[in-house]
Design a protein around this motif. Structure first.
Motif, PDB file in Angstrom:
ATOM      1  N   MET A   1       0.854  -1.197   0.000  1.00 25.37           N
ATOM      2  CA  MET A   1       0.000   0.000   0.000  1.00 25.37           C
ATOM      3  C   MET A   1       0.887   1.244   0.000  1.00 25.37           C
ATOM      4  O   MET A   1       1.918   1.289   0.644  1.00 25.37           O
ATOM      5  CB  MET A   1      -0.920   0.002   1.235  1.00 25.37           C
ATOM      6  N   HIS A   2       0.457   2.233  -0.711  1.00 24.84           N
ATOM      7  CA  HIS A   2       1.187   3.495  -0.752  1.00 24.84           C
ATOM      8  C   HIS A   2       1.260   4.077   0.649  1.00 24.84           C
ATOM      9  O   HIS A   2       0.277   4.074   1.382  1.00 24.84           O
ATOM     10  CB  HIS A   2       0.435   4.475  -1.676  1.00 24.84           C
ATOM     11  N   PRO A   3       2.414   4.576   1.087  1.00 18.51           N
ATOM     12  CA  PRO A   3       2.548   5.022   2.483  1.00 18.51           C
ATOM     13  C   PRO A   3       1.695   6.221   2.837  1.00 18.51           C
ATOM     14  O   PRO A   3       1.363   6.426   3.986  1.00 18.51           O
ATOM     15  CB  PRO A   3       4.035   5.353   2.605  1.00 18.51           C
ATOM     16  N   LEU A   4       1.324   7.049   1.873  1.00 19.76           N
ATOM     17  CA  LEU A   4       0.493   8.213   2.145  1.00 19.76           C
ATOM     18  C   LEU A   4      -0.926   7.956   1.665  1.00 19.76           C
ATOM     19  O   LEU A   4      -1.145   7.594   0.518  1.00 19.76           O
ATOM     20  CB  LEU A   4       1.061   9.460   1.448  1.00 19.76           C
ATOM     21  N   GLN A   5      -1.887   8.132   2.559  1.00 23.16           N
ATOM     22  CA  GLN A   5      -3.289   7.919   2.235  1.00 23.16           C
ATOM     23  C   GLN A   5      -4.020   9.250   2.292  1.00 23.16           C
ATOM     24  O   GLN A   5      -3.612  10.179   2.977  1.00 23.16           O
ATOM     25  CB  GLN A   5      -3.926   6.934   3.229  1.00 23.16           C
ATOM     26  N   ALA A   6      -5.123   9.328   1.572  1.00 26.03           N
ATOM     27  CA  ALA A   6      -5.908  10.567   1.570  1.00 26.03           C
ATOM     28  C   ALA A   6      -6.547  10.784   2.928  1.00 26.03           C
ATOM     29  O   ALA A   6      -6.966   9.838   3.593  1.00 26.03           O
ATOM     30  CB  ALA A   6      -6.990  10.483   0.495  1.00 26.03           C
ATOM     31  N   PRO A   7      -6.648  12.045   3.399  1.00 28.33           N
ATOM     32  CA  PRO A   7      -7.266  12.336   4.688  1.00 28.33           C
ATOM     33  C   PRO A   7      -8.742  11.957   4.708  1.00 28.33           C
ATOM     34  O   PRO A   7      -9.408  11.915   3.684  1.00 28.33           O
ATOM     35  CB  PRO A   7      -7.094  13.853   4.838  1.00 28.33           C
ATOM     36  N   ASP A   8      -9.244  11.692   5.908  1.00 29.12           N
ATOM     37  CA  ASP A   8     -10.626  11.246   6.080  1.00 29.12           C
ATOM     38  C   ASP A   8     -11.222  11.998   7.265  1.00 29.12           C
ATOM     39  O   ASP A   8     -10.679  11.977   8.359  1.00 29.12           O
ATOM     40  CB  ASP A   8     -10.638   9.734   6.354  1.00 29.12           C
ATOM     41  N   ILE A   9     -12.339  12.699   7.057  1.00 30.99           N
ATOM     42  CA  ILE A   9     -12.989  13.380   8.179  1.00 30.99           C
ATOM     43  C   ILE A   9     -14.398  12.840   8.401  1.00 30.99           C
ATOM     44  O   ILE A   9     -15.258  13.499   8.937  1.00 30.99           O
ATOM     45  CB  ILE A   9     -13.042  14.913   7.981  1.00 30.99           C
ATOM     46  N   ALA A 226       2.270  20.046   3.404  1.00 30.84           N
ATOM     47  CA  ALA A 226       3.321  20.595   2.546  1.00 30.84           C
ATOM     48  C   ALA A 226       2.753  21.795   1.824  1.00 30.84           C
ATOM     49  O   ALA A 226       1.664  21.722   1.254  1.00 30.84           O
ATOM     50  CB  ALA A 226       3.804  19.551   1.538  1.00 30.84           C
ATOM     51  N   ASP A 227       3.450  22.913   1.888  1.00 25.18           N
ATOM     52  CA  ASP A 227       3.031  24.136   1.201  1.00 25.18           C
ATOM     53  C   ASP A 227       1.596  24.537   1.535  1.00 25.18           C
ATOM     54  O   ASP A 227       0.838  24.981   0.677  1.00 25.18           O
ATOM     55  CB  ASP A 227       3.179  23.961  -0.314  1.00 25.18           C
ATOM     56  N   GLY A 228       1.231  24.391   2.811  1.00 24.92           N
ATOM     57  CA  GLY A 228      -0.087  24.830   3.263  1.00 24.92           C
ATOM     58  C   GLY A 228      -1.234  23.929   2.876  1.00 24.92           C
ATOM     59  O   GLY A 228      -2.398  24.308   3.028  1.00 24.92           O
ATOM     60  N   ARG A 229      -0.929  22.720   2.398  1.00 24.10           N
ATOM     61  CA  ARG A 229      -1.980  21.784   1.991  1.00 24.10           C
ATOM     62  C   ARG A 229      -1.749  20.416   2.633  1.00 24.10           C
ATOM     63  O   ARG A 229      -0.622  20.055   2.953  1.00 24.10           O
ATOM     64  CB  ARG A 229      -1.990  21.624   0.462  1.00 24.10           C
ATOM     65  N   ILE A 230      -2.831  19.665   2.797  1.00 28.30           N
ATOM     66  CA  ILE A 230      -2.710  18.304   3.291  1.00 28.30           C
ATOM     67  C   ILE A 230      -2.039  17.455   2.210  1.00 28.30           C
ATOM     68  O   ILE A 230      -2.473  17.430   1.055  1.00 28.30           O
ATOM     69  CB  ILE A 230      -4.087  17.706   3.643  1.00 28.30           C
ATOM     70  N   ALA A 231      -0.976  16.756   2.610  1.00 25.95           N
ATOM     71  CA  ALA A 231      -0.234  15.936   1.657  1.00 25.95           C
ATOM     72  C   ALA A 231      -0.479  14.445   1.851  1.00 25.95           C
ATOM     73  O   ALA A 231       0.021  13.632   1.089  1.00 25.95           O
ATOM     74  CB  ALA A 231       1.259  16.232   1.778  1.00 25.95           C
ATOM     75  N   GLY A 232      -1.267  14.072   2.861  1.00 23.73           N
ATOM     76  CA  GLY A 232      -1.556  12.668   3.128  1.00 23.73           C
ATOM     77  C   GLY A 232      -1.484  12.371   4.608  1.00 23.73           C
ATOM     78  O   GLY A 232      -1.287  13.271   5.432  1.00 23.73           O
ATOM     79  N   GLU A 233      -1.648  11.104   4.951  1.00 20.27           N
ATOM     80  CA  GLU A 233      -1.605  10.726   6.359  1.00 20.27           C
ATOM     81  C   GLU A 233      -1.156   9.288   6.506  1.00 20.27           C
ATOM     82  O   GLU A 233      -1.210   8.484   5.559  1.00 20.27           O
ATOM     83  CB  GLU A 233      -2.963  10.939   7.030  1.00 20.27           C
ATOM     84  N   LEU A 234      -0.714   8.962   7.703  1.00 22.67           N
ATOM     85  CA  LEU A 234      -0.288   7.614   8.070  1.00 22.67           C
ATOM     86  C   LEU A 234      -1.084   7.154   9.271  1.00 22.67           C
ATOM     87  O   LEU A 234      -1.329   7.939  10.198  1.00 22.67           O
ATOM     88  CB  LEU A 234       1.199   7.600   8.426  1.00 22.67           C
ATOM     89  N   HIS A 235      -1.474   5.881   9.272  1.00 23.71           N
ATOM     90  CA  HIS A 235      -2.132   5.292  10.433  1.00 23.71           C
ATOM     91  C   HIS A 235      -1.208   4.265  11.070  1.00 23.71           C
ATOM     92  O   HIS A 235      -0.466   3.568  10.375  1.00 23.71           O
ATOM     93  CB  HIS A 235      -3.458   4.645  10.025  1.00 23.71           C
ATOM     94  N   ASP A 236      -1.244   4.183  12.408  1.00 29.44           N
ATOM     95  CA  ASP A 236      -0.346   3.288  13.160  1.00 29.44           C
ATOM     96  C   ASP A 236       1.103   3.461  12.683  1.00 29.44           C
ATOM     97  O   ASP A 236       1.755   2.504  12.273  1.00 29.44           O
ATOM     98  CB  ASP A 236      -0.790   1.833  13.016  1.00 29.44           C
ATOM     99  N   PRO A 237       1.605   4.681  12.718  1.00 32.67           N
ATOM    100  CA  PRO A 237       2.929   4.946  12.146  1.00 32.67           C
ATOM    101  C   PRO A 237       4.049   4.381  13.000  1.00 32.67           C
ATOM    102  O   PRO A 237       3.909   4.152  14.205  1.00 32.67           O
ATOM    103  CB  PRO A 237       2.981   6.477  12.130  1.00 32.67           C
ATOM    104  N   ASP A 238       5.185   4.139  12.372  1.00 31.71           N
ATOM    105  CA  ASP A 238       6.421   3.873  13.100  1.00 31.71           C
ATOM    106  C   ASP A 238       7.504   4.767  12.498  1.00 31.71           C
ATOM    107  O   ASP A 238       7.263   5.479  11.520  1.00 31.71           O
ATOM    108  CB  ASP A 238       6.807   2.393  13.057  1.00 31.71           C
TER     109      ASP A 238
END
Length: 253
Positions: A1-9, A226-238
């Protein structure tokens, strides 16, 4: 899976930004610190906000905490739109519904540790929950330091006092701005462990700004800017996944 996922609200959120824009200055010198940020922070979760210097992470936290005003968009604390409130209401919200932990501790030097911890409750005209106060002071190793003033405490002890102060009123969310920035690695680990435990044991919501992958690895989730915008997110990060995501952000620039 790609390490960066789209944000979810879509999940139940304690605090959220909706199309948040923050511009400093005007004309040719204007800086767009936040450029249409939409992101939510779930209740009873520890979230870290990361990004390169100048990415807007501190600006986002300050707008969400009612410490700075947005140019447009909404900053929502529960059902309250902070961008629509007067300064008087914002002061009340910050005092009664939000906890803060700052890099510089921000303790009052003339007060004892216990007086500093209880200050938010005193300002709000509320009594302390003695059981919670005892739990916080014992868990943070402050029982024998409550009569000491900040100048008589180490940096780690001062930050633990600040953490207890942030939690003693059971706020809806605790915002932590580089909370380990002035601490050695051992003291920093103690503070981060306690913040993580406050989520697990007390159901606290914690949102932390940090540049340190090691600190962010204590969180349940990492939101990247990054540059004032959401660039992605990680869950259960290490540490490894955070370092990879930061490297990817750097490669995009």
């Amino acid at each position: 899976m790609h390490p960066l996922q789209a944000p979810d609200i879509t999940q139940a959120t304690a605090v959220a930004a909706v199309d948040l824009v923050k511009v400093y200055g005007t004309g040719d010198t204007a800086v767009r610190a936040l450029d249409g940020v939409t992101v939510g922070f779930a209740r009873a979760q520890f979230t870290a906000i990361m990004g390169p210097s100048g990415s807007g992470k501190s600006t986002l936290m300050h707008c969400l905490a009612g410490l700075d005003t947005a140019t447009s968009g909404r900053a929502l604390l529960g059902g309250t739109d902070l961008t629509a409130q007067s300064d008087r209401v914002l002061t009340k919200v910050r005092r009664e519904r939000i906890g803060f932990v700052f890099q510089s501790f921000n303790l009052l030097p003339q007060l004892t540790a216990e007086q500093n911890i209880l200050l938010p409750l005193e300002l709000a005209g509320r009594s302390a929950e003695r059981g919670l106060l005892q739990h916080l002071t014992e868990s943070l190793g402050l029982t024998g330091r409550l009569t000491h003033r900040p100048g008589e405490l180490s940096g780690g002890q001062q930050q633990r006092v600040a953490v207890a102060r942030a939690l003693v009123s059971r706020p809806e969310v605790v915002f932590a701005d580089e909370p380990t920035g002035n601490l050695d690695s051992r003291s920093g680990a103690e503070v981060l462990t306690f913040l993580r435990n406050s989520v697990r044991e007390l159901g606290q919501t914690v949102v932390m700004v940090t540049h340190d992958p090691g600190a962010a690895a204590y969180a349940d989730r990492v939101v990247m800017l990054a540059d004032g915008r959401i660039a992605g997110e990680l869950h259960d990060p290490d540490h490894g996944s955070i370092a990879a995501a930061l490297q990817e952000l750097g490669a995009r620039r």
